[in-house]
Design a protein around this motif. Structure first.
Motif, PDB file in Angstrom:
ATOM      1  N   LYS A 163      38.874  40.155  38.156  1.00  0.00           N
ATOM      2  CA  LYS A 163      37.605  40.882  38.076  1.00  0.00           C
ATOM      3  C   LYS A 163      36.772  40.462  39.286  1.00  0.00           C
ATOM      4  O   LYS A 163      36.970  39.381  39.831  1.00  0.00           O
ATOM      5  CB  LYS A 163      36.845  40.551  36.784  1.00  0.00           C
ATOM      6  N   GLU A 164      35.845  41.322  39.682  1.00  0.00           N
ATOM      7  CA  GLU A 164      35.033  40.990  40.853  1.00  0.00           C
ATOM      8  C   GLU A 164      34.206  39.734  40.586  1.00  0.00           C
ATOM      9  O   GLU A 164      33.425  39.685  39.634  1.00  0.00           O
ATOM     10  CB  GLU A 164      34.096  42.149  41.201  1.00  0.00           C
ATOM     11  N   PRO A 165      34.374  38.693  41.411  1.00  0.00           N
ATOM     12  CA  PRO A 165      33.636  37.448  41.186  1.00  0.00           C
ATOM     13  C   PRO A 165      32.129  37.662  41.308  1.00  0.00           C
ATOM     14  O   PRO A 165      31.664  38.462  42.129  1.00  0.00           O
ATOM     15  CB  PRO A 165      34.146  36.523  42.290  1.00  0.00           C
ATOM     16  N   ILE A 166      31.389  36.951  40.505  1.00  0.00           N
ATOM     17  CA  ILE A 166      29.931  36.970  40.542  1.00  0.00           C
ATOM     18  C   ILE A 166      29.453  35.676  41.207  1.00  0.00           C
ATOM     19  O   ILE A 166      30.057  34.622  41.039  1.00  0.00           O
ATOM     20  CB  ILE A 166      29.351  37.076  39.117  1.00  0.00           C
ATOM     21  N   GLY A 167      28.382  35.766  41.961  1.00  0.00           N
ATOM     22  CA  GLY A 167      27.822  34.580  42.601  1.00  0.00           C
ATOM     23  C   GLY A 167      28.242  34.382  44.038  1.00  0.00           C
ATOM     24  O   GLY A 167      27.844  33.395  44.668  1.00  0.00           O
ATOM     25  N   VAL A 168      29.032  35.325  44.584  1.00  0.00           N
ATOM     26  CA  VAL A 168      29.476  35.191  45.982  1.00  0.00           C
ATOM     27  C   VAL A 168      28.282  35.275  46.928  1.00  0.00           C
ATOM     28  O   VAL A 168      28.180  34.518  47.893  1.00  0.00           O
ATOM     29  CB  VAL A 168      30.525  36.264  46.328  1.00  0.00           C
ATOM     30  N   GLY A 169      27.362  36.191  46.644  1.00  0.00           N
ATOM     31  CA  GLY A 169      26.177  36.317  47.487  1.00  0.00           C
ATOM     32  C   GLY A 169      25.335  35.052  47.488  1.00  0.00           C
ATOM     33  O   GLY A 169      24.805  34.647  48.533  1.00  0.00           O
ATOM     34  N   ASP A 170      25.205  34.423  46.327  1.00  0.00           N
ATOM     35  CA  ASP A 170      24.454  33.169  46.234  1.00  0.00           C
ATOM     36  C   ASP A 170      25.148  32.074  47.042  1.00  0.00           C
ATOM     37  O   ASP A 170      24.489  31.245  47.683  1.00  0.00           O
ATOM     38  CB  ASP A 170      24.331  32.741  44.772  1.00  0.00           C
ATOM     39  N   ASN A 218      25.723  32.418  30.421  1.00  0.00           N
ATOM     40  CA  ASN A 218      26.731  32.870  31.382  1.00  0.00           C
ATOM     41  C   ASN A 218      26.170  34.099  32.087  1.00  0.00           C
ATOM     42  O   ASN A 218      25.135  34.640  31.673  1.00  0.00           O
ATOM     43  CB  ASN A 218      28.044  33.220  30.671  1.00  0.00           C
ATOM     44  N   HIS A 219      26.838  34.544  33.138  1.00  0.00           N
ATOM     45  CA  HIS A 219      26.323  35.731  33.828  1.00  0.00           C
ATOM     46  C   HIS A 219      26.538  36.983  32.973  1.00  0.00           C
ATOM     47  O   HIS A 219      27.318  36.984  32.014  1.00  0.00           O
ATOM     48  CB  HIS A 219      26.910  35.869  35.237  1.00  0.00           C
ATOM     49  N   THR A 220      25.853  38.049  33.340  1.00  0.00           N
ATOM     50  CA  THR A 220      25.717  39.202  32.447  1.00  0.00           C
ATOM     51  C   THR A 220      26.893  40.176  32.494  1.00  0.00           C
ATOM     52  O   THR A 220      26.834  41.234  31.854  1.00  0.00           O
ATOM     53  CB  THR A 220      24.427  39.973  32.771  1.00  0.00           C
ATOM     54  N   HIS A 221      27.953  39.844  33.221  1.00  0.00           N
ATOM     55  CA  HIS A 221      29.091  40.751  33.318  1.00  0.00           C
ATOM     56  C   HIS A 221      30.157  40.472  32.256  1.00  0.00           C
ATOM     57  O   HIS A 221      31.179  41.156  32.227  1.00  0.00           O
ATOM     58  CB  HIS A 221      29.723  40.670  34.713  1.00  0.00           C
ATOM     59  N   TYR A 222      29.915  39.494  31.410  1.00  0.00           N
ATOM     60  CA  TYR A 222      30.864  39.214  30.329  1.00  0.00           C
ATOM     61  C   TYR A 222      30.696  40.243  29.216  1.00  0.00           C
ATOM     62  O   TYR A 222      29.568  40.519  28.779  1.00  0.00           O
ATOM     63  CB  TYR A 222      30.640  37.810  29.772  1.00  0.00           C
ATOM     64  N   PHE A 240      41.234  32.925  43.911  1.00  0.00           N
ATOM     65  CA  PHE A 240      42.343  33.866  43.738  1.00  0.00           C
ATOM     66  C   PHE A 240      43.611  33.147  43.288  1.00  0.00           C
ATOM     67  O   PHE A 240      44.290  33.569  42.342  1.00  0.00           O
ATOM     68  CB  PHE A 240      42.590  34.605  45.052  1.00  0.00           C
ATOM     69  N   LYS A 241      43.926  32.042  43.938  1.00  0.00           N
ATOM     70  CA  LYS A 241      45.146  31.299  43.603  1.00  0.00           C
ATOM     71  C   LYS A 241      45.079  30.693  42.203  1.00  0.00           C
ATOM     72  O   LYS A 241      46.112  30.497  41.549  1.00  0.00           O
ATOM     73  CB  LYS A 241      45.383  30.195  44.635  1.00  0.00           C
ATOM     74  N   SER A 242      43.866  30.408  41.737  1.00  0.00           N
ATOM     75  CA  SER A 242      43.717  29.774  40.421  1.00  0.00           C
ATOM     76  C   SER A 242      43.920  30.766  39.279  1.00  0.00           C
ATOM     77  O   SER A 242      44.144  30.371  38.140  1.00  0.00           O
ATOM     78  CB  SER A 242      42.320  29.154  40.299  1.00  0.00           C
ATOM     79  N   GLY A 243      43.819  32.057  39.579  1.00  0.00           N
ATOM     80  CA  GLY A 243      43.896  33.068  38.531  1.00  0.00           C
ATOM     81  C   GLY A 243      42.635  33.176  37.703  1.00  0.00           C
ATOM     82  O   GLY A 243      42.610  33.879  36.686  1.00  0.00           O
ATOM     83  N   GLU A 244      41.570  32.497  38.152  1.00  0.00           N
ATOM     84  CA  GLU A 244      40.300  32.507  37.419  1.00  0.00           C
ATOM     85  C   GLU A 244      39.394  33.622  37.916  1.00  0.00           C
ATOM     86  O   GLU A 244      39.556  34.142  39.024  1.00  0.00           O
ATOM     87  CB  GLU A 244      39.588  31.161  37.582  1.00  0.00           C
ATOM     88  N   TRP A 245      38.398  33.965  37.100  1.00  0.00           N
ATOM     89  CA  TRP A 245      37.375  34.931  37.487  1.00  0.00           C
ATOM     90  C   TRP A 245      36.180  34.220  38.119  1.00  0.00           C
ATOM     91  O   TRP A 245      35.662  34.634  39.154  1.00  0.00           O
ATOM     92  CB  TRP A 245      36.950  35.706  36.246  1.00  0.00           C
ATOM     93  N   GLU A 246      35.762  33.125  37.492  1.00  0.00           N
ATOM     94  CA  GLU A 246      34.626  32.377  38.008  1.00  0.00           C
ATOM     95  C   GLU A 246      34.982  31.684  39.329  1.00  0.00           C
ATOM     96  O   GLU A 246      36.109  31.216  39.525  1.00  0.00           O
ATOM     97  CB  GLU A 246      34.176  31.315  36.997  1.00  0.00           C
ATOM     98  N   LEU A 247      34.025  31.628  40.234  1.00  0.00           N
ATOM     99  CA  LEU A 247      34.243  30.971  41.522  1.00  0.00           C
ATOM    100  C   LEU A 247      34.671  29.521  41.323  1.00  0.00           C
ATOM    101  O   LEU A 247      34.071  28.791  40.535  1.00  0.00           O
ATOM    102  CB  LEU A 247      32.953  31.011  42.347  1.00  0.00           C
TER     103      LEU A 247
END
Length: 292
Positions: free
Chosen positions: A214-221, A42-46, A256-263
């Motif tokens: 939390k700030e989503p990771i992977g948006v830049g990718d 997983n990404h390193t922000h966990y 945002f609507k899903s309430g999830e952190w992951e994209l």
């Protein structure tokens, strides 16, 4: 079979690096040949941590050699790079770009220059920032930095629209023909600001900044992949930028609507093709001579 060579990190769970970039380019109609610089659980922000490891530069070079043996580098339409695990990997990327462009002079190199930003929690290995600035950015056709990375490339702070435009001018003198600057919070903190800078003009697009848990990771990718696919479709830089901006908004709104952190890239995949909302890009400067 034409394809896009994507050299960046990979996570098994969630969407970051190739896990964020590959599917959007496929969904937009392109074959993608991923090479992973690291493979993590997983990404390193966990806070629970992560498992996995970085691949060596030789591991990456070996895969590229295999592709060259198949004589398919002539069919490579673009090289896309993101997070690199070691400075040595950057050298392999530079060699790979040279090989691809020798095989196909029309191939693009699109570089997301991921640098250490402790405030954001992004840490890269020693030497990578220097390799990006001195080796990869000068050979890139397109770079996709965030505000922090753009400030490092331009060697200046960004606290206003004028600063962002000036920083893009400086970055364009380093070699790239196009710049997508993402999340320019120095312009304002109420919106997600993205800037397109070309030799002909500078454009700004704004979309709502969703307060996800939390700030989503992977948006830049995600941004890098959608913009690359747009260019390869033959769209103008402005058309590709506009589509990218609107499509990414659709993914973030769904997240945002899903309430999830992951994209929620899979759930929002139709947004990659037909964005449901449009936020027109504004021309903020035209025909600047400062980097012509």
């Amino acid at each position: 079979m034409q394809g896009i060579l994507s050299i960046q990190s990979h996570v098994s769970y969630g969407h970051a690096g190739n896990s964020s970039a590959v599917f959007p380019m496929q969904r937009m109609g392109f074959e993608v040949w991923p090479i992973h610089t690291v493979q993590f659980s997983n990404h390193t922000h966990y806070t629970q941590g992560w498992t996995g490891h970085a691949f060596t530069a030789d591991d990456i070079a070996e895969v590229v050699r295999g592709l060259a043996n198949l004589d398919v580098l002539t069919e490579c339409q673009a090289v896309v790079t993101g997070y690199q695990g070691t400075a040595e990997q950057c050298s392999v990327v530079a060699d790979t770009v040279a090989k691809v462009k020798q095989a196909n002079p029309n191939a693009l190199y699109v570089c997301d220059p991921v640098m250490s930003n402790p405030e954001k929690g992004c840490i890269v290995a020693p030497g990578i920032t220097e390799q990006l600035i001195n080796t990869l950015i000068p050979i890139a056709d397109v770079i996709v930095p965030n505000q922090f990375e753009l400030s490092q490339i331009a060697n200046m702070e960004i606290n206003s629209l004028e600063d962002a435009v000036k920083a893009c001018h400086k970055a364009l003198t380093k070699g790239p023909k196009l710049i997508i600057a993402k999340h320019l919070h120095g312009i304002d903190k109420q919106n997600f600001n993205m800037m397109l800078a070309t030799k002909d003009g500078v454009y700004l697009a704004k979309r709502p900044l969703y307060q996800i848990c939390k700030e989503p990771i992977g948006v830049g990718d995600l941004i890098t992949s959608i913009f690359t696919a747009g260019l390869l479709k033959g769209w103008s830089p402005l058309q590709a930028f506009q589509h990218c901006h609107d499509a990414v908004h659709g993914v973030l709104k769904t997240t945002f609507k899903s309430g999830e952190w992951e994209l929620q890239t899979i759930a929002a995949q139709d947004e990659l093709i037909n964005p449901s909302e449009h936020f027109p890009a504004e021309l903020v400067e035209q025909h600047s001579e400062s980097y012509a």
